[in-house]
Design a protein around this motif. Structure first.
Motif, PDB file in Angstrom:
ATOM      1  N   SER A   1      -5.003  -1.967  11.190  1.00 41.37           N
ATOM      2  CA  SER A   1      -5.067  -0.964  10.134  1.00 41.37           C
ATOM      3  C   SER A   1      -4.324   0.273  10.612  1.00 41.37           C
ATOM      4  N   MET A   2      -4.096   1.221   9.694  1.00 37.29           N
ATOM      5  CA  MET A   2      -3.368   2.438  10.027  1.00 37.29           C
ATOM      6  C   MET A   2      -3.964   3.610   9.276  1.00 37.29           C
ATOM      7  N   ASN A   3      -3.715   4.826   9.787  1.00 29.79           N
ATOM      8  CA  ASN A   3      -4.100   6.064   9.110  1.00 29.79           C
ATOM      9  C   ASN A   3      -2.910   7.003   9.041  1.00 29.79           C
TER      10      ASN A   3
ATOM     11  N   ASN B   1      -7.131   1.101   5.776  1.00 26.16           N
ATOM     12  CA  ASN B   1      -7.920   0.020   6.362  1.00 26.16           C
ATOM     13  C   ASN B   1      -8.264  -1.006   5.293  1.00 26.16           C
ATOM     14  N   VAL B   2      -9.065  -1.970   5.633  1.00 27.77           N
ATOM     15  CA  VAL B   2      -9.336  -3.072   4.708  1.00 27.77           C
ATOM     16  C   VAL B   2     -10.042  -2.612   3.438  1.00 27.77           C
ATOM     17  N   LEU B   3     -10.708  -1.446   3.475  1.00 25.65           N
ATOM     18  CA  LEU B   3     -11.397  -0.953   2.290  1.00 25.65           C
ATOM     19  C   LEU B   3     -10.421  -0.395   1.261  1.00 25.65           C
ATOM     20  N   SER B   4      -9.335   0.221   1.730  1.00 23.96           N
ATOM     21  CA  SER B   4      -8.349   0.790   0.811  1.00 23.96           C
ATOM     22  C   SER B   4      -7.136  -0.108   0.629  1.00 23.96           C
ATOM     23  N   PHE B   5      -6.957  -1.053   1.542  1.00 24.95           N
ATOM     24  CA  PHE B   5      -5.783  -1.931   1.553  1.00 24.95           C
ATOM     25  C   PHE B   5      -6.268  -3.356   1.810  1.00 24.95           C
TER      26      PHE B   5
ATOM     27  N   SER C   1      -7.884  -3.271  14.568  1.00 28.71           N
ATOM     28  CA  SER C   1      -9.065  -3.683  13.811  1.00 28.71           C
ATOM     29  C   SER C   1      -8.796  -3.371  12.354  1.00 28.71           C
ATOM     30  N   GLN C   2      -9.272  -4.224  11.462  1.00 28.46           N
ATOM     31  CA  GLN C   2      -9.100  -3.935  10.040  1.00 28.46           C
ATOM     32  C   GLN C   2     -10.015  -2.809   9.585  1.00 28.46           C
TER      33      GLN C   2
ATOM     34  N   PHE D   1       0.849  -1.192   0.000  1.00 27.92           N
ATOM     35  CA  PHE D   1       0.000   0.000   0.000  1.00 27.92           C
ATOM     36  C   PHE D   1       0.886   1.244   0.000  1.00 27.92           C
ATOM     37  N   SER D   2       0.664   2.151  -0.934  1.00 31.18           N
ATOM     38  CA  SER D   2       1.478   3.361  -1.037  1.00 31.18           C
ATOM     39  C   SER D   2       0.690   4.623  -0.728  1.00 31.18           C
TER      40      SER D   2
END
Length: 208
Positions: free
Chosen positions: A84-86, A71-75, A163-164, A50-51
Motif C-alpha cells: 500500500s502507499m500514502n 490502502n486496501v480500504l480506499s483502493f 502490507s495492504q 486509484f487517483s
C-alpha cells in the motif's frame, strides 16, 4: 523395503520435521478479524486504478499534516497483494507525530521540500536526517518514527508499505485519546508528572 531406498525417505522426513517450525501464519492484515460464519458467498475486490494522490491534502490542523491513504480500504485492488502507499502533505513546520506501523516496514521518497525523518530503535537510539526532494528513507517495521517539514514551503512525501493495511499507532492519540481513557494516575506515573499535567494535555486533544 531395501535399505538403499529407505534412507532418502528417512532424510526427507528428518528435513521436514526439523524445518516445520520455520513455517508460520502470514502477518496480520488488520488489528483483528472476526469470522462471518453465516456467509454463503465470497467476494473479490477488483478496482485496480486509484487517483487519490492527485489532490493536495488539507493541512489546516494542529499538526499541519494531511495523509491520503492508498490502502486496501480506499483502493480495493490492493487486496491480498501485500502493499500500500500514502501521500503525505506538510504545511511549513508541519509534523507527522510520533507513531508506528505494527504490520509493515515503511519506505518513502521526498517529492517536494525538505523533511526531517527520524526513528527510534528498541535500544532507544535515534536515527534521523534531513532529506530533500528525490531522496529516500526506510523505517523498520514497528519502530516509532516521525517526520517534520523543515523547509520554507510546503512538503510532500510518498510512502509505501509491505502490507495492504499497515495500521498506525499514533502515540499522542493512543496515549491521550483512547476510548475508554487511560486513567490519569497511570499516565502521571508513566510520565513522572502531576495528574494536572495529564489533564491539561488531554484537554488539548478534546479529552479530559
Amino acid at each position: 523395503m531395501k535399505m538403499s531406498s529407505f534412507f532418502p525417505i528417512l532424510i526427507f522426513c528428518m528435513i521436514l520435521f526439523f524445518t516445520s517450525p520455520c513455517y508460520s501464519d502470514p502477518d496480520q492484515l488488520q488489528d483483528f478479524c472476526v469470522a462471518d460464519l453465516n456467509a454463503t458467498t465470497t467476494s473479490l475486490n477488483g478496482d485496480f486504478f486509484f487517483s487519490g494522490f492527485t489532490k493536495e491534502g488539507n493541512t489546516n490542523n494542529n499538526f499541519g499534516l494531511a495523509i491520503t491513504p492508498g490502502n486496501v480500504l480506499s483502493f480495493p485492488g490492493l487486496n491480498t497483494l501485500g502493499l500500500s502507499m500514502n501521500r503525505v502533505d506538510y504545511a511549513p513546520g508541519g509534523v507527522n507525530p510520533l507513531h508506528s506501523h505494527p504490520r509493515a516496514t515503511e519506505a518513502g521518497v521526498i517529492i517536494k521540500g525538505k523533511v526531517l525523518v527520524g526513528f527510534i530503535s528498541t535500544t532507544n537510539v535515534l536515527y534521523s536526517k534531513v532529506l530533500k526532494a528525490g531522496e529516500m528513507f526506510v523505517i523498520p517495521k514497528g519502530l516509532v518514527h516521525f517526520q517534520k517539514n523543515v523547509g520554507r514551503g510546503k512538503a510532500v512525501t510518498i510512502t509505501s508499505f509491505n502490507s495492504q493495511l499497515p495500521g498506525a499507532a499514533v502515540l499522542p492519540a493512543t496515549i491521550f485519546v483512547s476510548n475508554p481513557a487511560i486513567p490519569n494516575d497511570i499516565l502521571a506515573k508513566n510520565f513522572q508528572v502531576n495528574e494536572t499535567v495529564i489533564t491539561s494535555i488531554k484537554s488539548k486533544f478534546g479529552s479530559s
